[in-house]
Scaffold this motif. Sequence first.
Motif, PDB file in Angstrom:
ATOM      1  N   ALA A  60       0.774  -1.353   0.186  1.00 28.90           N
ATOM      2  CA  ALA A  60      -0.035   0.158  -0.028  1.00 28.90           C
ATOM      3  C   ALA A  60       0.671   1.280   0.072  1.00 28.90           C
ATOM      4  O   ALA A  60       0.443   2.298  -0.676  1.00 28.90           O
ATOM      5  CB  ALA A  60      -0.679  -0.055   1.250  1.00 28.90           C
ATOM      6  N   LYS A  61       1.704   1.334   0.692  1.00 25.63           N
ATOM      7  CA  LYS A  61       2.743   2.314   0.954  1.00 25.63           C
ATOM      8  C   LYS A  61       3.267   2.620  -0.243  1.00 25.63           C
ATOM      9  O   LYS A  61       3.632   3.893  -0.562  1.00 25.63           O
ATOM     10  CB  LYS A  61       3.756   2.211   2.020  1.00 25.63           C
ATOM     11  CG  LYS A  61       4.798   3.555   2.494  1.00 25.63           C
ATOM     12  CD  LYS A  61       5.663   3.181   3.565  1.00 25.63           C
ATOM     13  CE  LYS A  61       6.304   4.171   4.198  1.00 25.63           C
ATOM     14  NZ  LYS A  61       7.044   3.896   5.154  1.00 25.63           N
ATOM     15  N   SER A  62       3.625   1.827  -1.435  1.00 27.49           N
ATOM     16  CA  SER A  62       4.122   2.036  -2.607  1.00 27.49           C
ATOM     17  C   SER A  62       3.253   2.891  -3.444  1.00 27.49           C
ATOM     18  O   SER A  62       4.002   3.558  -4.488  1.00 27.49           O
ATOM     19  CB  SER A  62       4.582   0.704  -3.296  1.00 27.49           C
ATOM     20  OG  SER A  62       3.396   0.045  -3.753  1.00 27.49           O
ATOM     21  N   PHE A  63       2.211   3.162  -3.144  1.00 30.20           N
ATOM     22  CA  PHE A  63       1.279   3.962  -3.897  1.00 30.20           C
ATOM     23  C   PHE A  63       1.325   5.361  -3.622  1.00 30.20           C
ATOM     24  O   PHE A  63       0.834   6.217  -4.454  1.00 30.20           O
ATOM     25  CB  PHE A  63      -0.254   3.579  -3.911  1.00 30.20           C
ATOM     26  CG  PHE A  63      -0.452   2.193  -4.718  1.00 30.20           C
ATOM     27  CD1 PHE A  63      -1.035   2.192  -5.682  1.00 30.20           C
ATOM     28  CD2 PHE A  63      -0.151   0.870  -3.848  1.00 30.20           C
ATOM     29  CE1 PHE A  63      -1.369   1.201  -6.466  1.00 30.20           C
ATOM     30  CE2 PHE A  63      -0.539  -0.217  -4.782  1.00 30.20           C
ATOM     31  CZ  PHE A  63      -1.033  -0.228  -5.771  1.00 30.20           C
ATOM     32  N   PHE A  64       1.964   5.893  -2.737  1.00 27.81           N
ATOM     33  CA  PHE A  64       2.098   7.271  -2.396  1.00 27.81           C
ATOM     34  C   PHE A  64       3.477   7.638  -2.264  1.00 27.81           C
ATOM     35  O   PHE A  64       4.498   7.079  -1.591  1.00 27.81           O
ATOM     36  CB  PHE A  64       1.565   7.095  -0.832  1.00 27.81           C
ATOM     37  CG  PHE A  64       0.328   6.941  -0.335  1.00 27.81           C
ATOM     38  CD1 PHE A  64      -0.721   7.627  -0.575  1.00 27.81           C
ATOM     39  CD2 PHE A  64      -0.017   5.399  -0.288  1.00 27.81           C
ATOM     40  CE1 PHE A  64      -2.436   7.243  -0.359  1.00 27.81           C
ATOM     41  CE2 PHE A  64      -1.364   5.014  -0.155  1.00 27.81           C
ATOM     42  CZ  PHE A  64      -2.275   5.869  -0.186  1.00 27.81           C
TER      43      PHE A  64
END
Length: 206
Positions: free
Chosen positions: A23-27
């Motif tokens: 999830a963090k990779s999308f931000f």
Amino acid sequence: MKVEEFITSPASIKLIERTREFAKSFFDREGTHGFSHVERVFNLCLHIGREEGADLEVLALAALLHDIARPLEDSGKVEDHALESARIARRYLRSMGYPGEKVASVAHAIEAHRFSRGPEPETLEAKILSDADKLDAIGAVGVARVFMYSGEHGRSIEDSLRHFDEKILKLRDLMYTETAKRLAEKRHAFTVQFIERIRREIEGEL
């Protein structure tokens, strides 16, 4: 906050931590809807979910994945980040071998988390995610996010106060779970106090 305080299964913890990194990779930047918002919603979900007797694994995954398409919506690449986030979540969780019925539960919670548009949350986990997302818009963090958004979009203090009247002050009465209702009361009271104070200062009070 340690996930182990809420979830004891090593397999579940491993999946949640892997999902956090996914999830963090999308931000690519912080902001009103940056990954820090996701982390706060995640924490709220686990606390509320434990009190309400929810499936904490499903809830944790939904919280981490609920806004992954928000950067795409902000850049105009998708119209509804909730629907797109759910689509990405389904594909990701299936690739991880997650059970189909639980994939559906996670996806529904994500699709239904926005208070301003459907679908209506039908499961306890979906209601908790919606509550946690709203709670992060109230209280001290909520005040900070409103003015962060205003700075991002060139909005005045007066415009920000109108946003409180039009949206933020209504959120307390839109909670589904009893735990969230209790938390919302405290956050709402702080928000009201802040708005009253800033309006007095704008009017010239020293």
